[in-house]
Scaffold this motif. Structure first.
Motif, mmCIF file in Angstrom:
data_model
loop_
_atom_site.group_PDB
_atom_site.id
_atom_site.type_symbol
_atom_site.label_atom_id
_atom_site.label_comp_id
_atom_site.label_asym_id
_atom_site.label_seq_id
_atom_site.Cartn_x
_atom_site.Cartn_y
_atom_site.Cartn_z
ATOM 1 N N HIS A 39 0.848 -1.336 0.038
ATOM 2 C CA HIS A 39 -0.052 0.059 -0.036
ATOM 3 C C HIS A 39 1.006 1.301 -0.035
ATOM 4 N N GLU A 175 -5.096 -2.275 6.566
ATOM 5 C CA GLU A 175 -4.235 -1.851 5.486
ATOM 6 C C GLU A 175 -4.604 -0.441 5.233
ATOM 7 N N PRO A 176 -3.607 0.652 5.257
ATOM 8 C CA PRO A 176 -2.115 0.596 5.383
ATOM 9 C C PRO A 176 -1.889 -0.391 6.739
#
Length: 186
Positions: A39, A175-176
């Motif tokens: 990411h 995510e991140p």
């Protein structure tokens, strides 16, 4: 089962550099089909992997880094190449490298020294500064010759100033997945 968080000390990349890498990454996905692409918010250059830690040990490290790292001078790094780690036919890591910079090596040595002072068990492999782009090659053979031919960073001046380092916590299920928990300024 809960996964214990891990920590590392790293150099963050400025947003404009992350954006440039993310845009260039699109051109890399076809010739380099890796299973997992990082990411853009997670782009960084690791100085020391810490593993798991207690809050007290992290606090002590943060204090030590604040004292020692503030003595460092800002410097610039320039992204200049693509590379791989692992088996050439089936690499594990696809990365961006930076031009050699003595101040970076000196900074990494300072960080390692401070980590050792607060009893972190650190890797003993040589330092190879890089920004991870992707993991786990998914084809049969890696096209090693394409690293230079398909490199969108070769003719760009993609440099950035390093003025701080951070301690990050890894959050595996997000995510991140990297969260800054402390910043030490030069």
């Amino acid at each position: 089962m809960s996964i214990e968080p891990h920590y590392f000390v790293a150099i963050s990349l400025p947003d404009q550099v992350k954006e440039h890498i993310a845009a260039a990454k699109q051109a890399l996905k076809h010739p380099f089909p890796f299973q997992k692409w990082v990411h853009p918010e997670d782009y960084h250059l690791t100085l020391a992997f810490l593993g798991s830690s207690s809050a007290d040990q992290l606090q002590l490290l943060a204090e030590q880094l604040d004292k020692k790292i503030c003595e460092s001078d800002a410097f610039s790094l320039q992204i200049d190449r693509l590379g791989i780690f692992g088996n050439v036919a089936k690499p594990k890591i696809f990365w961006l490298g930076v031009k050699e910079e003595k101040k970076l090596t000196s900074l990494q040595n300072k960080v390692y020294d401070e980590c050792k002072k607060v009893n972190f068990k650190l890797e003993t492999r040589p330092f190879h500064p890089h920004i991870t782009l992707a993991r786990k090659w998914k084809e049969s053979t890696f096209p090693i010759e394409a690293l230079q031919q398909k490199n969108p960073f070769v003719h760009k001046d993609l440099s950035f100033s390093v003025q701080s380092i951070e301690i990050f916590q890894t959050q595996v299920n997000k995510e991140p997945k990297y969260e800054k928990i402390h910043t030490s300024l030069f």
